[in-house]
Design a protein around this motif. Structure first.
Motif, mmCIF file in Angstrom:
data_model
loop_
_atom_site.group_PDB
_atom_site.id
_atom_site.type_symbol
_atom_site.label_atom_id
_atom_site.label_comp_id
_atom_site.label_asym_id
_atom_site.label_seq_id
_atom_site.Cartn_x
_atom_site.Cartn_y
_atom_site.Cartn_z
ATOM 1 N N VAL A 186 18.829 0.395 12.654
ATOM 2 C CA VAL A 186 17.973 0.992 11.621
ATOM 3 C C VAL A 186 18.786 1.967 10.777
ATOM 4 O O VAL A 186 18.680 1.976 9.540
ATOM 5 C CB VAL A 186 16.741 1.678 12.246
ATOM 6 N N ASN A 187 19.627 2.775 11.405
ATOM 7 C CA ASN A 187 20.487 3.701 10.655
ATOM 8 C C ASN A 187 21.470 2.949 9.761
ATOM 9 O O ASN A 187 21.732 3.368 8.631
ATOM 10 C CB ASN A 187 21.237 4.635 11.607
ATOM 11 N N LEU A 188 21.999 1.836 10.249
ATOM 12 C CA LEU A 188 22.884 1.003 9.435
ATOM 13 C C LEU A 188 22.142 0.471 8.211
ATOM 14 O O LEU A 188 22.675 0.480 7.101
ATOM 15 C CB LEU A 188 23.440 -0.156 10.264
ATOM 16 N N ALA A 189 20.918 0.046 8.395
ATOM 17 C CA ALA A 189 20.113 -0.456 7.277
ATOM 18 C C ALA A 189 19.822 0.643 6.262
ATOM 19 O O ALA A 189 19.835 0.400 5.052
ATOM 20 C CB ALA A 189 18.810 -1.046 7.801
ATOM 21 N N MET A 190 19.561 1.847 6.752
ATOM 22 C CA MET A 190 19.313 2.980 5.842
ATOM 23 C C MET A 190 20.555 3.283 5.004
ATOM 24 O O MET A 190 20.466 3.483 3.798
ATOM 25 C CB MET A 190 18.913 4.225 6.638
ATOM 26 N N GLU A 191 21.724 3.298 5.644
ATOM 27 C CA GLU A 191 22.973 3.547 4.917
ATOM 28 C C GLU A 191 23.239 2.442 3.897
ATOM 29 O O GLU A 191 23.640 2.714 2.766
ATOM 30 C CB GLU A 191 24.140 3.646 5.892
ATOM 31 N N PHE A 192 23.011 1.194 4.294
ATOM 32 C CA PHE A 192 23.218 0.052 3.400
ATOM 33 C C PHE A 192 22.298 0.149 2.195
ATOM 34 O O PHE A 192 22.735 -0.033 1.057
ATOM 35 C CB PHE A 192 22.954 -1.253 4.160
ATOM 36 N N GLY A 193 21.034 0.437 2.415
ATOM 37 C CA GLY A 193 20.068 0.515 1.324
ATOM 38 C C GLY A 193 20.359 1.634 0.350
ATOM 39 O O GLY A 193 20.245 1.460 -0.864
ATOM 40 N N LYS A 194 20.758 2.790 0.873
ATOM 41 C CA LYS A 194 21.083 3.905 -0.017
ATOM 42 C C LYS A 194 22.363 3.628 -0.789
ATOM 43 O O LYS A 194 22.462 3.957 -1.976
ATOM 44 C CB LYS A 194 21.202 5.198 0.781
ATOM 45 N N ALA A 195 23.353 3.013 -0.141
ATOM 46 C CA ALA A 195 24.622 2.713 -0.815
ATOM 47 C C ALA A 195 24.440 1.688 -1.927
ATOM 48 O O ALA A 195 25.094 1.762 -2.963
ATOM 49 C CB ALA A 195 25.651 2.215 0.198
ATOM 50 N N ARG A 196 23.556 0.711 -1.714
ATOM 51 C CA ARG A 196 23.320 -0.331 -2.711
ATOM 52 C C ARG A 196 22.276 0.047 -3.750
ATOM 53 O O ARG A 196 22.023 -0.705 -4.684
ATOM 54 C CB ARG A 196 22.863 -1.627 -2.024
ATOM 55 N N GLY A 197 21.618 1.186 -3.585
ATOM 56 C CA GLY A 197 20.600 1.619 -4.542
ATOM 57 C C GLY A 197 19.280 0.893 -4.376
ATOM 58 O O GLY A 197 18.457 0.885 -5.289
ATOM 59 N N ILE A 198 19.048 0.289 -3.223
ATOM 60 C CA ILE A 198 17.783 -0.405 -2.976
ATOM 61 C C ILE A 198 16.656 0.601 -2.831
ATOM 62 O O ILE A 198 15.556 0.404 -3.332
ATOM 63 C CB ILE A 198 17.901 -1.301 -1.721
ATOM 64 N N LYS B 28 0.816 -1.219 0.000
ATOM 65 C CA LYS B 28 0.000 0.000 0.000
ATOM 66 C C LYS B 28 0.846 1.264 0.000
ATOM 67 O O LYS B 28 0.453 2.258 -0.587
ATOM 68 C CB LYS B 28 -0.936 -0.011 1.192
ATOM 69 N N CYS B 29 1.988 1.249 0.666
ATOM 70 C CA CYS B 29 2.863 2.428 0.735
ATOM 71 C C CYS B 29 3.833 2.493 -0.434
ATOM 72 O O CYS B 29 4.536 3.496 -0.574
ATOM 73 C CB CYS B 29 3.701 2.403 2.004
ATOM 74 N N CYS B 30 3.919 1.434 -1.229
ATOM 75 C CA CYS B 30 4.937 1.328 -2.274
ATOM 76 C C CYS B 30 6.320 1.544 -1.663
ATOM 77 O O CYS B 30 7.112 2.367 -2.126
ATOM 78 C CB CYS B 30 4.688 2.299 -3.403
ATOM 79 N N SER B 31 6.592 0.820 -0.592
ATOM 80 C CA SER B 31 7.837 1.014 0.146
ATOM 81 C C SER B 31 9.041 0.546 -0.664
ATOM 82 O O SER B 31 8.944 -0.349 -1.500
ATOM 83 C CB SER B 31 7.795 0.273 1.477
ATOM 84 N N GLY B 32 10.182 1.167 -0.368
ATOM 85 C CA GLY B 32 11.423 0.821 -1.040
ATOM 86 C C GLY B 32 12.024 -0.470 -0.525
ATOM 87 O O GLY B 32 12.717 -1.168 -1.256
ATOM 88 N N ALA B 33 11.760 -0.799 0.747
ATOM 89 C CA ALA B 33 12.322 -2.007 1.345
ATOM 90 C C ALA B 33 11.601 -2.314 2.651
ATOM 91 O O ALA B 33 10.868 -1.486 3.184
ATOM 92 C CB ALA B 33 13.811 -1.836 1.614
ATOM 93 N N ILE B 34 11.847 -3.514 3.134
ATOM 94 C CA ILE B 34 11.386 -3.928 4.449
ATOM 95 C C ILE B 34 12.640 -4.212 5.269
ATOM 96 O O ILE B 34 13.462 -5.037 4.863
ATOM 97 C CB ILE B 34 10.489 -5.176 4.369
ATOM 98 N N ILE B 35 12.794 -3.520 6.380
ATOM 99 C CA ILE B 35 13.954 -3.702 7.250
ATOM 100 C C ILE B 35 13.518 -4.544 8.433
ATOM 101 O O ILE B 35 12.590 -4.175 9.148
ATOM 102 C CB ILE B 35 14.510 -2.343 7.707
#
Length: 118
Positions: A77-89, A9-16
């Motif tokens: 959570v911050n680590l996951a955000m950095e990982f996702g942005k770095a990998r282009g997820i 429903k949110c069209c989320s970029g990922a699930i952490i």
């Protein structure tokens, strides 16, 4: 199941998923979400075993566990955000679904948050 529906429903970029034993990541992957799953863990064995599940990208948190459980959750959570942005997820201003437990330890995952990516 609620996290998967929220991600649709949110069209989320990922699930952490913050996990200790990889079981939470497995439970989410069973429902075949469209969004990739980032499994954040302190346990190296759980990270290795998470590679076996569909669309799960495990991230091993090498930082020591904080005494305060809430600070440890924020760190992961911050680590996951950095990982996702770095990998282009996902990119800035996307939303992600964050799953974690209400207390430390395996078997307590029951909190779902919709968080914007900073």
């Amino acid at each position: 199941m609620g996290a998967i529906e929220a991600s649709f429903k949110c069209c989320s970029g990922a699930i952490i998923v913050l996990t200790k034993s990889r079981r939470s990541a497995y439970q989410v992957a069973r429902y075949r979400p469209r969004a990739p799953i980032n499994a954040i863990t302190h346990c190296a064995q759980a990270a290795r075993q998470s590679h076996l599940y569909r669309s799960v990208f495990p991230v091993l948190c090498k930082a020591p566990v904080h005494e305060s459980w809430a600070e440890d959750v924020d760190l992961r959570v911050n680590l996951a955000m950095e990982f996702g942005k770095a990998r282009g997820i996902f990119k800035k201003d996307d939303v992600v679904i964050v799953l974690n437990g209400w207390r430390p330890g395996p078997g307590f995952t029951n909190i779902m948050r919709v968080v914007p990516v900073p």
